[in-house]
Structure formats: structure tokens, C-alpha cells
Design a protein around this motif. Structure first.
Motif, PDB file in Angstrom:
ATOM      1  N   UNK A 279      -6.692   6.278  11.253  1.00  0.00           N
ATOM      2  CA  UNK A 279      -5.763   5.289  11.810  1.00  0.00           C
ATOM      3  C   UNK A 279      -4.997   4.585  10.696  1.00  0.00           C
ATOM      4  N   UNK A 280      -5.698   4.214   9.644  1.00  0.00           N
ATOM      5  CA  UNK A 280      -5.063   3.512   8.536  1.00  0.00           C
ATOM      6  C   UNK A 280      -4.084   4.427   7.814  1.00  0.00           C
ATOM      7  N   UNK A 281      -4.430   5.705   7.674  1.00  0.00           N
ATOM      8  CA  UNK A 281      -3.530   6.654   7.013  1.00  0.00           C
ATOM      9  C   UNK A 281      -2.252   6.840   7.825  1.00  0.00           C
ATOM     10  N   UNK A 282      -2.405   6.993   9.125  1.00  0.00           N
ATOM     11  CA  UNK A 282      -1.216   7.128   9.979  1.00  0.00           C
ATOM     12  C   UNK A 282      -0.338   5.886   9.885  1.00  0.00           C
ATOM     13  N   UNK A 283      -0.973   4.716   9.866  1.00  0.00           N
ATOM     14  CA  UNK A 283      -0.210   3.464   9.774  1.00  0.00           C
ATOM     15  C   UNK A 283       0.471   3.346   8.415  1.00  0.00           C
ATOM     16  N   UNK A 284      -0.182   3.837   7.363  1.00  0.00           N
ATOM     17  CA  UNK A 284       0.423   3.796   6.033  1.00  0.00           C
ATOM     18  C   UNK A 284       1.674   4.674   5.993  1.00  0.00           C
ATOM     19  N   UNK A 285       1.578   5.859   6.564  1.00  0.00           N
ATOM     20  CA  UNK A 285       2.752   6.752   6.567  1.00  0.00           C
ATOM     21  C   UNK A 285       3.902   6.133   7.363  1.00  0.00           C
ATOM     22  N   UNK A 286       3.596   5.459   8.440  1.00  0.00           N
ATOM     23  CA  UNK A 286       4.635   4.762   9.210  1.00  0.00           C
ATOM     24  C   UNK A 286       5.216   3.616   8.378  1.00  0.00           C
ATOM     25  N   UNK A 287       4.367   2.927   7.652  1.00  0.00           N
ATOM     26  CA  UNK A 287       4.789   1.828   6.756  1.00  0.00           C
ATOM     27  C   UNK A 287       5.775   2.359   5.709  1.00  0.00           C
ATOM     28  N   UNK A 288       5.481   3.528   5.159  1.00  0.00           N
ATOM     29  CA  UNK A 288       6.376   4.126   4.164  1.00  0.00           C
ATOM     30  C   UNK A 288       7.708   4.475   4.793  1.00  0.00           C
ATOM     31  N   UNK A 289       7.673   5.065   5.974  1.00  0.00           N
ATOM     32  CA  UNK A 289       8.915   5.452   6.648  1.00  0.00           C
ATOM     33  C   UNK A 289       9.796   4.254   6.964  1.00  0.00           C
ATOM     34  N   UNK A 290       9.146   3.105   7.233  1.00  0.00           N
ATOM     35  CA  UNK A 290       9.922   1.890   7.504  1.00  0.00           C
ATOM     36  C   UNK A 290      10.655   1.393   6.270  1.00  0.00           C
ATOM     37  N   UNK A 291      10.184   1.812   5.102  1.00  0.00           N
ATOM     38  CA  UNK A 291      10.823   1.393   3.861  1.00  0.00           C
ATOM     39  C   UNK A 291      10.399   0.013   3.444  1.00  0.00           C
TER      40      UNK A 291
END
Length: 291
Positions: A279-291
Motif C-alpha cells: 500500500x505504501x509503495x503504491x502511494x509513493x508511486x502516486x506521490x511521485x506522479x503528482x510531482x
């Protein structure tokens, strides 16, 4: 796709990249560096990496030969020239060349070298199945020095730790300090999940005061964890804490979050990556995509 090298702003092919054998980075590991990756072709957290590079240089008394803004421009120039879908970037500043001898003032003209190569992330199986790690007692080059926490080029301790890890079929070595606490990986930061007395999950990571290299990805993970409402504790675990944890993972710029399922000869839990790490990894990747 291409591998390119920028030396003091001049972009060349690897075969044409030449640095003096009198350069102190080569002679003594007298340098600082950053490892960066791109997402959608853009260097992730470049400002944060450059700020940390400047702090590292200050701690080891290397004067940056150009401004942080100019370094940013050099990184963008070589990444653009490489035309890779995604790139691995290594940015180094050495103290420069000079007469043989350890005295820092023998060196002149600090050197900036930027290596850019196509990004090769870990295989998908590493995330799906998790990795094995070993524990390794050592002292890092900056331990108990004024440079503690700087990202320096002298990586001998980590090289030897990784040699042992590879010999034992592991993907990473976790560093044990003199008191037996697990502080970080040879090339990564360490996290674990455990339950508190009320049964709630707590994210635990060693504090900067333990002498770790505080990773840029580590900072992103902590920010994402706060967004998810996770409780965070800063504590260097013992080996016993580690093997009793609910979930363990490491983080780094290239690997993002990698679940750990085995430490030395001990299997963690059911030997599968845990749901909180995923869950944290998926959220991190979304965080990166948000910039």
C-alpha cells in the motif's frame, strides 16, 4: 538510448570521458555524490538531491565549482541528450587534482562528473516475492567524524558488505552499528512495520541521529506515510526487533520500496511481502506522479 558523461559541463561518449589519475576522487575517494532517477524522463526530486550534495560538500570542505543552479542545468542537459525513456543519474563532485598527499589544500579545481545511463530497475519478481538481506557489522567512512551523514565517494565498507551479501545469495546488507542496532542498508534506508500495545500498525525507521544517510526516497516515504495517517517512530531496531516485525522493507532512489522477506537465516512472517508495504509503495508511486 545512450550512456553519456558530462565533465564540467562538456557532454561526451563514455569512451571519450577522461579524468586525471591525480584526481583525488580516484586516489582517495575524496568526493561527494548523488544517485538520481527519472520519472517520465524528469529527474525526481532534483532540487532535494542538489541541496543534499551541497550539504555533503560543505561537510567535507569541498567548494562547489559552480552554483546549484548551474549543476541543475548540467543534469538536465545530459539527461536530454541521452534521450533515454528513463535514466539512472550519478552526479559526483571531487576535490580536484593536485600533488600526491592527503592535505586537502594540495588539490585545485573541483571536478563535476555526471554519468547518465538507461535505467534498469529491479525485476518485477523482487517486488512480488520480496528479497533476502544479511546483517553486517562495520563502521562507515564518516562514522564519528564531522562528515557524518554526508554522501561521500569512499564506499569501501558498503562494497565489502555487498560482497558478503552476494556470496550468501542476498540482495542487500543491513549495517549493524557498534551497539548492535540495525541502522541502514549498504545502499538503502530501512523501515519496518510493527504493532503497538493497542494493535495499531506503526512505521519505524532509524533516526538521522544514528548516523544514517537520510535518503531522498526515505523522505518521500515518510511524507506519504503521514498522508496515509500512519503513526511513525524513529528508532534503530535490534536484530531481534527486525525478525519480529510484521513487515520490513528498504528504500532507495532506484529501487523505490523493496519488501524484505528473509534476514540472514530467518524467514520473516509468511515469507511474502506484506499489505502495508504494498500500500505504501503504491502511494509513493502516486506521490511521485503528482510531482
Amino acid at each position: 538510448m545512450a550512456t553519456l558523461v558530462s565533465i564540467d559541463g562538456n557532454i561526451v561518449a563514455p569512451a571519450d570521458a577522461k579524468v586525471s589519475v591525480f584526481d583525488r576522487g580516484f586516489l582517495y575517494g575524496d568526493s561527494v555524490f548523488e544517485t538520481i532517477r527519472t520519472y517520465d524522463g524528469k529527474p525526481y526530486a532534483l532540487n532535494e538531491h542538489l541541496e543534499r550534495l551541497a550539504r555533503s560538500a560543505e561537510r567535507v570542505a569541498i567548494d562547489l565549482p559552480v552554483t546549484v543552479g548551474q549543476l541543475r542545468g548540467q543534469v538536465h542537459a545530459v539527461v536530454t541528450a541521452s534521450n533515454n525513456p528513463e535514466s539512472y543519474i550519478r552526479l559526483m563532485v571531487t576535490r580536484g587534482s593536485g600533488e600526491l598527499g592527503l592535505a586537502p589544500d594540495l588539490a585545485v579545481s573541483p571536478l563535476v562528473v555526471i554519468l547518465v545511463t538507461p535505467l534498469t530497475p529491479p525485476p518485477a519478481a523482487a517486488y512480488a516475492d520480496g528479497i533476502s538481506v544479511i546483517t553486517h557489522h562495520t563502521r562507515r567512512a564518516t562514522d564519528s567524524t564531522l562528515a557524518e551523514g554526508a554522501k561521500v565517494g569512499n564506499y569501501l565498507a558498503s562494497v565489502l558488505a555487498m560482497k558478503e551479501a552476494k556470496a550468501r545469495g542476498a540482495a542487500e546488507a543491513l549495517i549493524l552499528d557498534a551497539d548492535g542496532h540495525v541502522v541502514e542498508g549498504a545502499t538503502s534506508n530501512l523501515f519496518l512495520f510493527r504493532h503497538d500495545a493497542k494493535g495499531s500498525s506503526v512505521l519505524v525507521t532509524p533516526p538521522e541521529s544514528s548516523g544514517i544517510l537520510a535518503g531522498i526516497t526515505r523522505a518521500g516515504v515518510l511524507e506519504v506515510a503521514r498522508e496515509l495517517g500512519l503513526r511513525i517512530e524513529f528508532e534503530a531496531p535490534t536484530l531481534d526487533d527486525l525478525v519480529k516485525a510484521d513487515e520490513v522493507f528498504i528504500s532507495s532512489s532506484i529501487r523505490e520500496l523493496l519488501p524484505v522477506v528473509r534476514v540472514d537465516d530467518q524467514t520473516l512472517g509468511d515469507a511474502r511481502p506484506g499489505p502495508l508495504t504494498k500500500r505504501l509503495h503504491e502511494a509513493f508511486r502516486e506521490f511521485v506522479r503528482r510531482g
